[in-house]
Design a protein around this motif. Structure first.
Motif, PDB file in Angstrom:
ATOM      1  N   THR A  76       0.848  -1.195   0.000  1.00 24.79           N
ATOM      2  CA  THR A  76       0.000   0.000   0.000  1.00 24.79           C
ATOM      3  C   THR A  76       0.882   1.244   0.000  1.00 24.79           C
ATOM      4  O   THR A  76       2.002   1.224   0.511  1.00 24.79           O
ATOM      5  CB  THR A  76      -0.887   0.040   1.255  1.00 24.79           C
ATOM      6  OG1 THR A  76      -0.040   0.158   2.411  1.00 24.79           O
ATOM      7  CG2 THR A  76      -1.738  -1.211   1.386  1.00 24.79           C
ATOM      8  N   THR A 112       0.458   5.864  -0.079  1.00 26.78           N
ATOM      9  CA  THR A 112      -0.435   7.017  -0.125  1.00 26.78           C
ATOM     10  C   THR A 112       0.314   8.214  -0.681  1.00 26.78           C
ATOM     11  O   THR A 112       1.430   8.512  -0.250  1.00 26.78           O
ATOM     12  CB  THR A 112      -0.991   7.330   1.283  1.00 26.78           C
ATOM     13  OG1 THR A 112      -1.721   6.189   1.734  1.00 26.78           O
ATOM     14  CG2 THR A 112      -1.935   8.518   1.246  1.00 26.78           C
ATOM     15  N   VAL A 126      -2.868   7.293   7.394  1.00 27.20           N
ATOM     16  CA  VAL A 126      -3.370   6.220   6.532  1.00 27.20           C
ATOM     17  C   VAL A 126      -2.353   5.084   6.462  1.00 27.20           C
ATOM     18  O   VAL A 126      -2.676   3.913   6.678  1.00 27.20           O
ATOM     19  CB  VAL A 126      -3.684   6.743   5.108  1.00 27.20           C
ATOM     20  CG1 VAL A 126      -3.926   5.588   4.138  1.00 27.20           C
ATOM     21  CG2 VAL A 126      -4.903   7.670   5.139  1.00 27.20           C
ATOM     22  N   GLN A 127      -1.099   5.430   6.195  1.00 22.47           N
ATOM     23  CA  GLN A 127      -0.090   4.375   6.056  1.00 22.47           C
ATOM     24  C   GLN A 127       0.165   3.658   7.380  1.00 22.47           C
ATOM     25  O   GLN A 127       0.413   2.462   7.408  1.00 22.47           O
ATOM     26  CB  GLN A 127       1.209   4.943   5.470  1.00 22.47           C
ATOM     27  CG  GLN A 127       1.152   5.183   3.979  1.00 22.47           C
ATOM     28  CD  GLN A 127       0.659   3.987   3.175  1.00 22.47           C
ATOM     29  OE1 GLN A 127      -0.355   4.050   2.493  1.00 22.47           O
ATOM     30  NE2 GLN A 127       1.354   2.853   3.261  1.00 22.47           N
ATOM     31  N   VAL A 133      -4.910   7.169  -2.154  1.00 22.11           N
ATOM     32  CA  VAL A 133      -4.483   5.940  -1.486  1.00 22.11           C
ATOM     33  C   VAL A 133      -4.472   4.799  -2.498  1.00 22.11           C
ATOM     34  O   VAL A 133      -5.441   4.611  -3.231  1.00 22.11           O
ATOM     35  CB  VAL A 133      -5.456   5.575  -0.333  1.00 22.11           C
ATOM     36  CG1 VAL A 133      -4.951   4.352   0.420  1.00 22.11           C
ATOM     37  CG2 VAL A 133      -5.640   6.747   0.617  1.00 22.11           C
TER      38      VAL A 133
END
Ligand SMILES: [Zn+2]
Length: 369
Positions: free
Chosen positions: A120, A122, A187-188, A220
């Motif tokens: 993932t 962002t 978020v991360q 994201v």
């Protein structure tokens, strides 16, 4: 007279973040969630062609919105799309701007030619698109920003055609950048807990979908559709829910910081690791500005890599560098043509008199034609 007026603007600008922190509680009232792609644009597609980015982004987006509404009924959640609909990139941030949203979250799934790529990440707006941003849409953007609360009366006489105005305006954008970085870090931090565990971190890129957003804005990437294990995770509803919950927790953390005046332009929340020199990304929403071939403005060349707050960068937040022999060549801006770059150069030379235009192809500086 003009200079006096501009000086007053400058003073007001410098005071605003202080006031926001000391005596007012700024509420986060509205969030725009942007499920990437849709309709005729499937986004990235799995290798067997059976799974499409647009379906995963929509599912996770709707789950995130539901979680926010349940826990914070006072917050308005707006979707750029809530069905399988095609929305042009510029329209997405335009919706957020029109809604006067406090946060813009664009949700995507990555893809890479190397099937091993996973994890993932962002993105926040970077590579200093801001200077050309000003060139292309200075009037429209300044109107939107200036419309906010108490700005309008104070900004009478603001002239977007005066170079000093650009600098003031880019300060405003930096204020959003730092909130964007703050949210991106939250978020991360959450996504790193899994189910897609590889944390590729917070990065900057010239993303068209974030380009004109006049609020904190992030994009994201939930994982790679081109990676078999990421894909297996992304397709399960329970995992989509888990990712939506991660985004929701990040949202809650950001809301707290935002409303208590932290993580703003004066209280910088640094990303978990320094912003790396990001190779332009291949997925479609980034390709639109053709980030592999562009003009940029070189501002300095040094023999040691600079950290984000290095005095040599003179407060510039949006930049990148290329390693050439013993040098780190720092540059700012992504410009599709040379005329646009020349306009940006005029502004940048006020801070970096030695600056000049360079051409970048495939992440390498090439001679100007
Ligand atoms: Zn995408």
């Amino acid at each position: 007279m003009l200079h006096k007026v501009l000086l007053i603007f400058f003073c007001l600008l410098l005071q605003m973040p202080l006031q926001a922190q000391s005596n007012s509680r700024v509420a986060l009232r509205k969030v725009v969630i942007d499920p990437g792609h849709g309709g005729k644009d499937p986004g990235a597609v799995s290798i067997n062609k059976r799974h499409r980015e647009k379906d995963i982004t929509l599912a996770v987006s709707l789950m995130l919105g539901k979680l926010i509404k349940e826990s914070f009924p006072e917050i308005e959640v707006v979707y750029t799309r809530s069905t399988d609909l095609f929305i042009p990139l510029d329209k997405r941030s335009e919706i957020a701007n029109k809604e006067k949203a406090d946060l813009f979250i664009s949700i995507h799934v990555n893809s890479a030619r190397a099937r091993s790529a996973s994890g993932t990440e962002t993105f926040v707006m970077g590579l200093d698109k801001s200077s050309s941003n000003l060139e292309v849409s200075k009037l429209e953007n300044s109107v939107i920003v200036l419309e906010g609360d108490n700005y309008s009366t104070k900004y009478e006489g603001f002239d977007p055609n005066v170079p000093e105005s650009y600098i003031i305006f880019s300060l405003l954008q930096n204020a959003h950048l730092e909130h964007s970085l703050s949210f991106a870090s939250f978020v991360q931090e959450q996504l790193a807990k899994g189910p897609v565990k590889t944390n590729r971190g917070v990065k900057q890129a010239g993303l068209l979908v974030l380009w004109k957003a006049t609020m904190p804005a992030v994009l994201v990437e939930l994982g790679f559709i081109s990676n078999s294990s990421d894909l297996a995770v992304l397709l399960k509803r329970a995992n989509q829910e888990s990712m939506a919950r991660s985004l929701f927790t990040a949202f809650s953390n950001f809301k707290r910081v935002y409303e208590t005046g932290g993580g703003g332009s004066l209280a910088v929340s640094a990303p978990s690791k320094p912003l790396e020199n990001n190779k332009p990304i291949l997925s479609e929403e980034k390709k639109i500005i053709n980030s592999e071939e562009y003009y940029s403005i070189q501002i300095l060349a040094v023999t040691k890599r600079l950290n984000n707050n290095a005095p040599d960068l003179k407060g510039l937040k949006q930049y990148d560098y290329k390693r050439v022999g013993a040098f780190y060549k720092y540059h700012t801006g992504v410009h599709t043509d040379r005329i646009e770059a020349s306009e940006a150069l005029k502004v940048i030379r006020r801070k970096f008199p030695q600056a000049f235009i360079i051409r970048i192809e495939n992440n390498t500086i090439v001679p100007l034609k």
